[in-house]
Design an enzyme around this catalytic site. Structure first.
Site, PDB file in Angstrom:
ATOM      1  N   TYR A  48      54.171  48.049  40.410  1.00  0.00           N
ATOM      2  CA  TYR A  48      54.004  49.399  39.853  1.00  0.00           C
ATOM      3  C   TYR A  48      53.852  50.442  40.972  1.00  0.00           C
ATOM      4  O   TYR A  48      54.445  51.525  40.926  1.00  0.00           O
ATOM      5  CB  TYR A  48      52.772  49.341  38.954  1.00  0.00           C
ATOM      6  CG  TYR A  48      52.424  50.564  38.169  1.00  0.00           C
ATOM      7  CD1 TYR A  48      53.122  50.907  37.032  1.00  0.00           C
ATOM      8  CD2 TYR A  48      51.343  51.352  38.558  1.00  0.00           C
ATOM      9  CE1 TYR A  48      52.755  52.020  36.291  1.00  0.00           C
ATOM     10  CE2 TYR A  48      50.972  52.457  37.823  1.00  0.00           C
ATOM     11  CZ  TYR A  48      51.682  52.797  36.692  1.00  0.00           C
ATOM     12  OH  TYR A  48      51.312  53.892  35.966  1.00  0.00           O
TER      13      TYR A  48
ATOM     14  N   LYS B 130      56.237  53.585  41.627  1.00  0.00           N
ATOM     15  CA  LYS B 130      55.679  54.934  41.494  1.00  0.00           C
ATOM     16  C   LYS B 130      55.806  55.750  42.777  1.00  0.00           C
ATOM     17  O   LYS B 130      56.044  56.960  42.716  1.00  0.00           O
ATOM     18  CB  LYS B 130      54.222  54.848  41.046  1.00  0.00           C
ATOM     19  CG  LYS B 130      54.060  54.407  39.580  1.00  0.00           C
ATOM     20  CD  LYS B 130      54.886  55.255  38.631  1.00  0.00           C
ATOM     21  CE  LYS B 130      54.393  55.233  37.203  1.00  0.00           C
ATOM     22  NZ  LYS B 130      55.318  55.964  36.302  1.00  0.00           N
TER      23      LYS B 130
HETATM   24  P1  NAI Z   1      52.237  54.115  27.121  1.00  0.00           P
HETATM   25  O1  NAI Z   1      52.436  52.637  27.226  1.00  0.00           O
HETATM   26  O2  NAI Z   1      51.469  54.650  25.978  1.00  0.00           O
HETATM   27  O3  NAI Z   1      53.624  54.885  27.165  1.00  0.00           O
HETATM   28  C1  NAI Z   1      54.771  54.397  27.772  1.00  0.00           C
HETATM   29  C2  NAI Z   1      55.915  54.542  26.792  1.00  0.00           C
HETATM   30  O4  NAI Z   1      57.129  54.185  27.446  1.00  0.00           O
HETATM   31  C3  NAI Z   1      55.760  53.608  25.584  1.00  0.00           C
HETATM   32  O5  NAI Z   1      55.792  54.365  24.392  1.00  0.00           O
HETATM   33  C4  NAI Z   1      56.946  52.667  25.707  1.00  0.00           C
HETATM   34  O6  NAI Z   1      57.473  52.245  24.469  1.00  0.00           O
HETATM   35  C5  NAI Z   1      57.934  53.491  26.496  1.00  0.00           C
HETATM   36  N1  NAI Z   1      58.914  52.666  27.198  1.00  0.00           N
HETATM   37  C6  NAI Z   1      58.687  51.530  27.886  1.00  0.00           C
HETATM   38  N2  NAI Z   1      59.829  51.046  28.378  1.00  0.00           N
HETATM   39  C7  NAI Z   1      60.811  51.901  27.991  1.00  0.00           C
HETATM   40  C8  NAI Z   1      62.219  51.921  28.201  1.00  0.00           C
HETATM   41  N3  NAI Z   1      62.841  50.982  28.912  1.00  0.00           N
HETATM   42  N4  NAI Z   1      62.926  52.950  27.678  1.00  0.00           N
HETATM   43  C9  NAI Z   1      62.298  53.923  26.949  1.00  0.00           C
HETATM   44  N5  NAI Z   1      60.976  53.929  26.719  1.00  0.00           N
HETATM   45  C10 NAI Z   1      60.242  52.936  27.230  1.00  0.00           C
HETATM   46  O7  NAI Z   1      51.532  54.519  28.485  1.00  0.00           O
HETATM   47  P2  NAI Z   1      51.094  55.943  29.098  1.00  0.00           P
HETATM   48  O8  NAI Z   1      49.788  55.732  29.712  1.00  0.00           O
HETATM   49  O9  NAI Z   1      51.284  57.023  28.117  1.00  0.00           O
HETATM   50  O10 NAI Z   1      52.124  56.063  30.304  1.00  0.00           O
HETATM   51  C11 NAI Z   1      53.081  57.113  30.438  1.00  0.00           C
HETATM   52  C12 NAI Z   1      53.484  57.215  31.890  1.00  0.00           C
HETATM   53  O11 NAI Z   1      52.359  57.634  32.674  1.00  0.00           O
HETATM   54  C13 NAI Z   1      53.953  55.895  32.501  1.00  0.00           C
HETATM   55  O12 NAI Z   1      55.019  56.153  33.395  1.00  0.00           O
HETATM   56  C14 NAI Z   1      52.750  55.429  33.267  1.00  0.00           C
HETATM   57  O13 NAI Z   1      53.080  54.563  34.317  1.00  0.00           O
HETATM   58  C15 NAI Z   1      52.202  56.750  33.767  1.00  0.00           C
HETATM   59  N6  NAI Z   1      50.819  56.716  34.169  1.00  0.00           N
HETATM   60  C16 NAI Z   1      49.819  56.576  33.248  1.00  0.00           C
HETATM   61  C17 NAI Z   1      48.505  56.590  33.670  1.00  0.00           C
HETATM   62  C18 NAI Z   1      47.379  56.539  32.710  1.00  0.00           C
HETATM   63  O14 NAI Z   1      46.239  56.696  33.158  1.00  0.00           O
HETATM   64  N7  NAI Z   1      47.618  56.333  31.433  1.00  0.00           N
HETATM   65  C19 NAI Z   1      48.152  56.649  35.106  1.00  0.00           C
HETATM   66  C20 NAI Z   1      49.271  56.843  35.973  1.00  0.00           C
HETATM   67  C21 NAI Z   1      50.549  56.859  35.504  1.00  0.00           C
END
Ligand code: NAI
Length: 301
Positions: free
Chosen positions: A164, A168
């Protein structure tokens, strides 16, 4: 000036839940027409659902404009079709928020190369696919805003997240160069490093901490980066109402050359690390300019 997105078309990937949902709703509430993309996968990337559709229904409920899209961001064909459908429907694409992501956490010794590649494929190549698919259109429009979703894990490291972290920080590298290449076409490329309570962070923090970290507290920074007033080549860290800027910096350093240089570096390592007058290079070339200047000073007549 109030930030609005009237007549702007946005694509938010991974917007079926968590941060992406908050960003999509935030954009739509301020007038954007939004493609809510999501495959509806589980946290590890497996499976599929109609998560995007439910967010579109939420947007329609307050009178916003949105369409659901189930493209897998790792599929170049599906991503191209998504961009074509946005363009077909609304004529342009102004904003891309690359947000889709998955987790496959394990310490490096236990991590399979498959899990390493998959995480890079979704975060890094997924964001590159979507950005590539809109890039020429944004150049023609002479306008575009791209937001990469990086992470403190990439910027600073996090135990058990080598795959990851690589993906990132890779996105920050892509941002650094695309920001330079896009500037003359009115395209600005920035990154968001969020902290939010989503299913991705469920179980990783105390309930007390998670309660302060609603995804909606990150979205204002994304709206700023998606707006006409956006900066270029900036990494905004955001969470719990805190907003900071992260820089990749370089110290003034020392000069050493010749046979005794390894020992000189060892003896002067503290001075090399001294952060006084630290630089934030404006492009990779700045490192060379800085170093050659030291050479010139050392060997000036
Ligand atoms: P989440 O798991 O709720 O959202 C990620 C979404 O991406 C999911 O709805 C999933 O279905 C979708 N997804 C996964 N693979 C996919 C694909 N191949 N094509 C289309 N959609 C796809 O997680 P969250 O926390 O909302 O994460 C959103 C972004 O923020 C991610 O990139 C994550 O790495 C980043 N992030 C989140 C942090 C946090 O504290 N929640 C911290 C740092 C980064």
């Amino acid at each position: 000036m109030k930030i609005r997105f009237d007549d702007r078309v946005a694509i938010v990937t991974g917007a079926g839940g968590g941060l992406g949902r908050a960003h999509a709703i935030g954009l739509a509430r301020r007038g954007a027409k939004v493609v809510v993309n999501d495959v509806g996968a589980a946290r590890d990337g497996s499976g599929a659902s109609d998560a995007a559709l439910r967010v579109v229904e939420e947007i329609h409920a307050f009178g916003g404009e949105a369409i659901a899209n189930g493209a897998d961001v790792t599929s170049w064909d599906q991503v191209q079709a998504m961009v074509a459908s946005a363009k077909g429907r609304w004529g342009r694409v102004d904003i891309v928020v690359n947000n889709a992501g998955i987790l496959r956490d394990k310490t490096f010794s236990k991590m399979s190369l498959e899990d390493f590649r998959l995480v890079i494929e979704v975060h890094l190549m997924g964001s590159i696919n979507v950005t590539k698919a809109v890039w020429d259109l944004m150049r023609e429009q002479q306008y575009g805003r791209i937001v990469m979703t990086t992470s403190s894990s990439g910027l600073y490291g996090n135990f058990g997240q080598s795959n990851y972290s690589a993906a990132k920080l890779g996105l920050v590298g892509v941002m650094q160069t695309l920001a330079l290449e896009g500037a003359k076409y009115g395209i600005r490329v920035n990154s968001i490093a969020p902290t939010a309570a989503t299913r991705m962070t469920a179980g990783l923090m105390s309930d007390e901490m998670l309660a302060k970290l609603a995804p909606e507290h990150v979205t204002p920074a994304v709206l700023f980066l998606a707006s006409e007033q956006a900066p270029n080549r900036c990494i905004i860290a955001a969470g719990a109402g805190g907003f900071e800027v992260a820089h990749i910096t370089m110290t003034q350093g020392i000069f050493a050359m010749g046979e005794g240089s390894p020992e000189a570096i060892a003896a002067n390592f503290d001075a090399m690390c001294n952060r006084r007058d630290e630089l934030v290079p404006e492009s990779g070339a700045d490192q060379r300019v800085h170093e050659v200047a030291k050479f010139d000073i050392r060997y000036a007549s």
